[in-house]
Design a protein around this motif. Structure first.
Motif: not given
Length: 246
Positions: A88-98
């Motif tokens: 959810q954090f990655d989706n919210t802030y546009g994170i794609h690194c592992p």
């Protein structure tokens, strides 16, 4: 666990670990280092405000250095959260690194091993296993982090992650970059005309949107680092590409 005191890794030499990211990929630190790679680690947790502000800047540097295809490997290692929360954090802030969660991924144990007590803490490990940056802070923008890594020998590379090559249609480039007055989206097919181009600042806020891939005026944007998303009929073709405005 917020950024109330100086965040710094007390170690000067890396300790090996093996962890699994939220997509099921296994990462072994010493395997990367023994292959001659630098490893940048962003220690974070999902409800940390400074972590939320820093994550898009780390993402920008990740893209600049080829999305782990060059000589710099990026890992985000969480403290205390599970896979669902980190996703959810990655989706919210546009994170794609592992991203390695604290619970299923083993991130909490790694945070403990490295003595991380304040967040975020961003470190850089050299191939000889020395921790050459114990605390990269403050990170004003992606360009600052890129400059820091470049000083130590990081090599820029093209990032192919996040590009949707649907029916052989694709985004070839965004140019000029760095930009001043305008940018143009170079597409491989006429089917990708009339794109929806969105530009976000490093805090993840939408600051500009255009419905055309012709000359897009950016002269009203302040100098700094931004990220571009490109859609065609709600299909994401280009995600979080770093754009520098000068």
């Amino acid at each position: 666990m917020s950024l109330g005191i100086k965040a710094q890794c007390p170690l000067t030499t890396a300790v090996d670990f093996t962890a699994t990211d939220i997509n099921g990929q296994t990462h072994n630190l010493f395997s990367y280092l023994n292959a001659g790679k630098y490893v940048l680690i962003d220690f974070f947790y999902t409800t940390c405000g400074p972590c939320q502000q820093t994550a898009p800047k780390v993402q920008g540097a990740y893209e600049h250095f080829g999305c782990n295809s060059s000589n710099v490997i990026f890992l985000s290692i969480d403290q205390g959260d599970n896979n669902s929360q980190v996703t959810q954090f990655d989706n919210t802030y546009g994170i794609h690194c592992p991203s390695i969660s604290g619970v299923e991924g083993g991130g909490t144990a790694i945070n403990s091993t490295y003595g991380i007590t304040a967040f975020p803490t961003v470190i850089l490990i050299a191939p000889n296993k020395n921790i050459i940056e114990q605390d990269i802070w403050p990170i004003s923008d992606a360009a600052f982090l890129i400059s820091k890594i470049t000083t130590h020998g990081g090599i820029p590379a093209a990032c192919v992650n996040g590009v949707n090559d649907l029916k052989n249609n694709k985004i070839n480039s965004v140019y000029p970059n760095p930009a001043n007055d305008y940018i143009k989206i170079d597409c491989s097919s006429e089917d990708l005309k009339s794109l929806n181009v969105q530009i976000y600042n490093v805090l993840g806020e939408l600051v500009f949107e255009s419905k055309s891939n012709d000359l897009i005026q950016v002269k009203n944007l302040n100098n700094g680092s931004y990220f571009i998303k490109v859609f065609k009929n709600e299909v994401l073709f280009l995600n979080e590409k770093l754009l520098i405005i000068r």
